[in-house]
Design a protein around this motif. Structure first.
Motif, short mmCIF file in Angstrom:
data_model
loop_
_atom_site.label_atom_id
_atom_site.label_comp_id
_atom_site.label_asym_id
_atom_site.label_seq_id
_atom_site.Cartn_x
_atom_site.Cartn_y
_atom_site.Cartn_z
N LEU A 117 77.40 34.88 26.16
CA LEU A 117 76.59 33.66 26.16
C LEU A 117 77.31 32.47 26.79
CD1 LEU A 117 75.00 33.89 22.59
CD2 LEU A 117 73.88 34.33 24.79
N ALA A 118 78.48 32.71 27.38
CA ALA A 118 79.19 31.62 28.05
C ALA A 118 78.34 31.10 29.21
CB ALA A 118 80.54 32.11 28.55
N SER A 119 78.18 29.79 29.28
CA SER A 119 77.35 29.20 30.33
C SER A 119 77.94 27.85 30.74
CB SER A 119 75.92 28.99 29.82
OG SER A 119 75.88 28.01 28.79
N LYS A 120 77.47 27.34 31.86
CA LYS A 120 77.93 26.03 32.32
C LYS A 120 77.53 24.94 31.33
CE LYS A 120 78.21 27.03 37.26
NZ LYS A 120 77.78 26.65 38.62
N PHE A 121 76.31 25.04 30.78
CA PHE A 121 75.91 24.04 29.79
C PHE A 121 76.78 24.13 28.55
CE2 PHE A 121 73.70 23.03 25.85
CZ PHE A 121 73.52 21.66 26.03
N GLY A 122 77.07 25.37 28.11
CA GLY A 122 77.90 25.53 26.92
C GLY A 122 79.27 24.90 27.10
N SER A 123 79.86 25.08 28.28
CA SER A 123 81.15 24.47 28.57
C SER A 123 81.05 22.95 28.58
CB SER A 123 81.65 24.97 29.92
OG SER A 123 82.87 24.36 30.27
N PHE A 124 79.99 22.44 29.21
CA PHE A 124 79.76 20.99 29.26
C PHE A 124 79.53 20.43 27.86
CE2 PHE A 124 76.55 17.62 29.22
CZ PHE A 124 77.18 16.65 29.97
N PHE A 125 78.71 21.11 27.08
CA PHE A 125 78.37 20.68 25.72
C PHE A 125 79.62 20.64 24.84
CE2 PHE A 125 76.64 21.79 21.41
CZ PHE A 125 75.92 20.62 21.21
N ASP A 126 80.43 21.69 24.92
CA ASP A 126 81.65 21.78 24.12
C ASP A 126 82.63 20.67 24.49
OD1 ASP A 126 83.48 23.05 22.25
OD2 ASP A 126 84.58 23.75 24.00
N SER A 127 82.82 20.45 25.79
CA SER A 127 83.75 19.42 26.24
C SER A 127 83.27 18.03 25.84
CB SER A 127 83.92 19.48 27.76
OG SER A 127 84.52 20.71 28.14
N THR A 128 81.96 17.80 25.92
CA THR A 128 81.42 16.50 25.55
C THR A 128 81.62 16.23 24.07
OG1 THR A 128 79.75 16.65 27.31
CG2 THR A 128 79.35 15.06 25.54
N LEU A 129 81.34 17.23 23.23
CA LEU A 129 81.55 17.06 21.79
C LEU A 129 83.03 16.84 21.48
CD1 LEU A 129 79.20 19.70 20.09
CD2 LEU A 129 78.81 17.26 20.49
N ASP A 130 83.92 17.51 22.22
CA ASP A 130 85.36 17.32 22.02
C ASP A 130 85.75 15.87 22.27
OD1 ASP A 130 85.75 19.96 21.37
OD2 ASP A 130 86.51 20.55 23.34
N ARG A 131 85.22 15.28 23.34
CA ARG A 131 85.57 13.89 23.66
C ARG A 131 85.03 12.93 22.60
NH1 ARG A 131 87.10 17.08 26.69
NH2 ARG A 131 88.65 17.09 25.04
#
Length: 226
Positions: A87-101
């Protein structure tokens, strides 16, 4: 640092991660079998770090450190679950990084509140500015890597990436709390502030060495865009 040195460093980090992955792999596969979505784990990690921020603001430093580490652990799980489940996706990566910040900003605001309320009596108001520097440095470490990757560079150099920040602040808070008037916690934050900004500068220099003279794709219209 040369490209070869960077690759060797990455190999070293991967070798360090293998024991951790061996431990968490069965749990990650169990989560996949139960249909747990990686984005749900990202949200849980986000909530845990927000909890840490609130606990810092309430002077519960040791408990806050535990939640910082929990948020970091969940951050590892969401990546593993995403890969195992496919289920790895570009949105998932973006979403995870945004929540991290966002969660990192909240955590530092919690620390500012702690110092503004508890340690202000010890005339350590200057620590509020140190925390602001740590926040700025942390964001710049992430931004410089993201911008470098957008330009086609794998820029992972530096001493104080997100994992190091979580381990240092989390374990430091759990072990020492506000012992000795918070002097150990203050020292840890000073180290984070210094090394995050050093890492950001290190990455700027690294991209300069590898990117100077290389034309920007898209011409002048792409210059300066984030």
């Amino acid at each position: 640092m040369s490209t070869g040195q960077s690759q060797e460093r990455e190999k070293g980090l991967k070798a360090f991660r293998y024991p951790v992955y061996t431990i968490i792999e069965p749990v990650a596969r169990w989560l996949v079998k139960r249909g747990v979505h990686p984005n749900a784990i990202s949200i849980m990690g986000f909530v845990a770090t927000l909890g840490a921020a609130w606990l810092y603001s309430q002077d519960h430093v040791r408990t806050a450190g535990f939640f910082v580490l929990l948020g970091g652990l969940l951050d590892i799980f969401d990546g593993r679950v995403a890969r195992i489940s496919g289920l790895a996706s570009k949105f998932g990566s973006f979403f995870d990084s945004t929540l991290d910040r966002i969660s990192e900003i909240a955590m530092y605001i919690g620390l500012i509140t702690l110092y503004n309320g508890y340690i202000l009596d010890a005339a350590d108001i200057w620590m509020i500015y140190v925390i602001a520097l740590a926040l700025g440095g942390s964001l710049m470490v992430s931004y410089t890597r993201a911008k470098a990757e957008a330009l086609g560079f794998d820029c992972t150099v530096g001493l104080m990436q997100r994992a190091e920040r979580i381990v240092l602040l989390g374990f430091g808070s759990v072990i020492f709390g506000l012992a000795w008037g918070g002097i150990v916690l203050s020292a840890i934050i000073i180290v984070v502030a210094a090394l995050t900004n050093f890492t950001a500068v290190h990455r700027i220099v690294w991209v300069y060495r590898h990117g100077r003279g290389i034309p920007l794709d898209g011409g002048d219209d792409a210059a300066g865009k984030v």
